[in-house]
Design an enzyme around this catalytic site. Sequence first.
Site, PDB file in Angstrom:
ATOM      1  N   LYS A 204       0.850  -1.197   0.000  1.00  0.00           N
ATOM      2  CA  LYS A 204       0.000   0.000   0.000  1.00  0.00           C
ATOM      3  C   LYS A 204       0.878   1.237   0.000  1.00  0.00           C
ATOM      4  O   LYS A 204       1.944   1.239   0.595  1.00  0.00           O
ATOM      5  CB  LYS A 204      -0.881   0.027   1.264  1.00  0.00           C
ATOM      6  CG  LYS A 204      -2.139   0.858   1.113  1.00  0.00           C
ATOM      7  CD  LYS A 204      -3.232   0.052   0.461  1.00  0.00           C
ATOM      8  CE  LYS A 204      -4.491   0.863   0.252  1.00  0.00           C
ATOM      9  NZ  LYS A 204      -5.581   0.010  -0.240  1.00  0.00           N
TER      10      LYS A 204
ATOM     11  N   ALA B  21     -15.492  -0.615   1.947  1.00  0.00           N
ATOM     12  CA  ALA B  21     -14.467   0.124   2.686  1.00  0.00           C
ATOM     13  C   ALA B  21     -13.372  -0.834   3.159  1.00  0.00           C
ATOM     14  O   ALA B  21     -13.668  -1.958   3.562  1.00  0.00           O
ATOM     15  CB  ALA B  21     -15.089   0.849   3.871  1.00  0.00           C
TER      16      ALA B  21
HETATM   17  N1  PHE Z   1      -7.898   0.269  -3.718  1.00  0.00           N
HETATM   18  C1  PHE Z   1      -7.775  -1.035  -4.255  1.00  0.00           C
HETATM   19  C2  PHE Z   1      -7.965  -2.083  -3.178  1.00  0.00           C
HETATM   20  O1  PHE Z   1      -7.899  -1.787  -2.011  1.00  0.00           O
HETATM   21  C3  PHE Z   1      -6.412  -1.165  -4.795  1.00  0.00           C
HETATM   22  C4  PHE Z   1      -6.251  -1.569  -6.203  1.00  0.00           C
HETATM   23  C5  PHE Z   1      -7.267  -1.646  -7.111  1.00  0.00           C
HETATM   24  C6  PHE Z   1      -5.003  -1.891  -6.576  1.00  0.00           C
HETATM   25  C7  PHE Z   1      -7.030  -2.035  -8.371  1.00  0.00           C
HETATM   26  C8  PHE Z   1      -4.753  -2.295  -7.842  1.00  0.00           C
HETATM   27  C9  PHE Z   1      -5.756  -2.356  -8.746  1.00  0.00           C
HETATM   28  O2  PHE Z   1      -8.192  -3.240  -3.466  1.00  0.00           O
END
Ligand code: PHE
Length: 338
Positions: free
Chosen positions: A77, A255
């Site tokens: 992340k 979320a």
């Molecule tokens: N925000 C997405 C999640 O938490 C992260 C993500 C989506 C990463 C698409 C890569 C591609 O799953």
Amino acid sequence: MSRTESFAGEALQVVRGTRSGVAIAVAIHSTARGPAIGGCRIKPYPSWRDGVDDALRLSAAMTTKCALAGLPYGGGKTVAALPAEGLDPARRPDLIADIAEAIAALGGRYRTGPDIGSTSQDMADIHRLAHGWAFCRPEEQGGSGTSSAATARGVLAALRAGVAPRSVAGLRVGVLGFGSVGRLICESLLEQGADVVVTDVDSGLRPVAEQLGATWTEADLVREPLDVLVPAATGGLLTVESAAGCGASLIVGPANNQLVAEEVAMVLRDRGITWIPDVVASAGGIIHAVGREALGMDEAAANAKIDAIADTTAAVLSLARERGLTTVRAARELAPPA
Ligand code: PHE
């Protein structure tokens, strides 16, 4: 009480962007299954340290999310911890360049995607500046586009499994957060005949929600008597206190990190409230992005894999029930070992 907490991840990089001055944390929780993947969150934090904590927690969740979804990726992340007053929009290109530089420095051990505060266009910029290590560029630029529709589809699959054998029609559902994913979920639930109550910190969204046929409320949806509560805003909604007063029978939403701490899962279990872990319910976006951009799937194959979240949900719920586990423990047990 002092207890040594060991570092559960693989790597944590924190830099102060040379152009923007913003603290950028990239947490790599695991690369055991493949490169770490996880969205890029850009938002204000009380302190940069809170941003680092968020990156660590969210990266661990991504490891379980990818493993449960059967994706050849680990968890990571990025968090860009903005100051309380936010960022001057004129400085945004500087920030994106700083984020790309931080990601490039990791040599491909981490790939990013959109998350709260970042867009498909940001992904296009990061893709260009950081060796292509970003998912979800706009479709016209060769990417799979925003992941919102896929995320909503996955939540709806989990929700169907959670209410089965009942159908969604006639259920009273509260949707907390009317952002892009929350809105798509509302639309679909209304089409399926649910009675939908919505709230958002931005009350300017009320007319749009009402136009769809939802009921707007300013009340605390967590306390409302509901068949289903859909957390679709930022995480940390459920604390021990709010869980103790929660009026829903089922909780399922997009979320990330819905529980402030894992003990909240026990409060929910003991009160007979079924919580479908966010790592299960919110995987649609990443399944779609990775499926389309890295695994050679067409739209139908990606959608089928997203719909399979219903099977994962059913498996998690039955394991939790059989063994008296919290659903999040059950989800981790079901995740294939790295
Ligand atoms: N925000 C997405 C999640 O938490 C992260 C993500 C989506 C990463 C698409 C890569 C591609 O799953």
